[in-house]
Write an enzyme that holds these catalytic residues in place. Structure first.
Site, short mmCIF file in Angstrom:
data_model
loop_
_atom_site.label_atom_id
_atom_site.label_comp_id
_atom_site.label_asym_id
_atom_site.label_seq_id
_atom_site.Cartn_x
_atom_site.Cartn_y
_atom_site.Cartn_z
N ILE A 196 1.04 1.44 2.23
CA ILE A 196 1.12 0.10 1.65
C ILE A 196 -0.15 -0.21 0.88
CG2 ILE A 196 1.21 -2.37 2.22
CD1 ILE A 196 3.07 -1.69 4.52
N GLY A 197 -1.30 0.25 1.37
CA GLY A 197 -2.56 0.00 0.66
C GLY A 197 -2.54 0.55 -0.75
N THR A 246 -8.65 -2.84 1.44
CA THR A 246 -9.09 -1.93 2.50
C THR A 246 -7.91 -1.08 2.98
OG1 THR A 246 -8.65 -3.50 4.31
CG2 THR A 246 -10.83 -3.60 3.26
N TYR A 250 -1.71 -3.29 19.58
CA TYR A 250 -1.47 -3.59 18.16
C TYR A 250 -0.88 -4.98 18.00
CZ TYR A 250 0.32 -3.03 13.39
OH TYR A 250 0.59 -3.19 12.05
N SER A 298 -5.83 4.92 2.18
CA SER A 298 -6.10 6.35 2.31
C SER A 298 -4.98 7.21 1.72
CB SER A 298 -6.26 6.73 3.79
OG SER A 298 -7.34 6.05 4.39
#
Length: 255
Positions: free
Chosen positions: A18-19, A10, A166, A13
């Site tokens: 990191i994704g 998930t 956060y 983008s």
């Protein structure tokens, strides 16, 4: 011919994120990749993103010799896990790995934090991560080899002033990881979390990077592939005996 294992990632983008790095490393390991993105959030952030980045990542992964599918998904919606897995089952029967990488983060402290902003952090960082993990576990149909990997931020290693919402919501992921790992062991699923530490994903200006460099014994800031390589290991068969752990891939960062 043996089919590749399937990994869900998930929050992939941006090509510098990191994704995206996790997707690349898992592709190197031979996983087919199903990733999600949410352009509305990244476009609102200081780092921004281009519309074509998710498609560019998909094309890059396929050039590496694996299958890749993606979908834009708003993780603040209650039915987002069901939507993801319904879409995934049109491509594959099930997934072997879930990487909960997506996060919501804005700057705030005790003086200006609102209910609405705290809720937005909760919906993505905690509720979506929890419900996505539950949906993955309920649908996992093998005797062993399941992997859930959460991304945390080392909240219990030191304070994060100016990021109250956060720090609060991401910190809860550690507790989720430990308890869920005990619940899912009997289903052949390991659950771990990775803390990448301060990582250059495009948000660091020269002043920030200079200040951080003094706190890294290796003399450089974190790269996206640093944490991604650890995720790749945790997703592997070699990591079958590791569960309930919060692993810190942050190069000895000094707090």
């Amino acid at each position: 011919m043996r089919e590749n294992k399937v990994a869900i990632v998930t929050g992939a983008s941006r090509l510098k994120g990191i994704g995206a790095a996790i997707c690349r490393e898992l592709a190197v390991a031979g996983f087919d990749i199903f990733f999600t993105y949410w352009t509305e959030y990244d476009k609102e952030m200081p780092w921004g993103m281009l519309n074509e980045e998710p498609q560019a990542l998909k094309d890059e992964l396929e050039k590496m010799g694996v299958k890749s599918f993606s979908m834009e998904l708003d993780l603040t919606k209650e039915n987002s896990p069901q939507k993801l897995f319904e879409s995934l089952t049109l491509k594959w029967q099930s997934a072997d790995v879930l990487v909960n990488n997506a996060a919501y983060s804005t700057s705030n402290d005790f003086s200006n934090l609102t209910t609405a902003e705290l809720d937005r952090h909760y919906l993505v960082n905690i509720r979506a991560t929890t419900l996505m993990s539950i949906e993955f576990a309920r649908r996992f149909n093998k005797n062993s080899g399941g992997r859930i990997i959460n991304m945390t931020s080392g909240q219990f290693r030191g304070p994060m002033p100016g990021e109250l919402a956060y720090a609060t919501t991401k910190g809860a992921i550690d507790a989720l990881t430990i308890t869920l790992s005990a619940e899912l062991a009997s289903r052949g699923i390991t659950v771990n979390a990775v803390n990448p530490g301060p990582t250059d994903t495009g948000w660091m200006d020269d002043e920030t990077k200079k200040a951080l460099l003094q706190r890294f014994p290796f003399g450089r800031v974190g790269k996206t592939e640093d944490a991604a390589k650890l995720v790749k290991f945790l997703a592997s068969e070699e990591a079958e005996w590791i569960t309930g752990q919060i692993l810190h891939s942050e190069g000895g960062f000094l707090r």
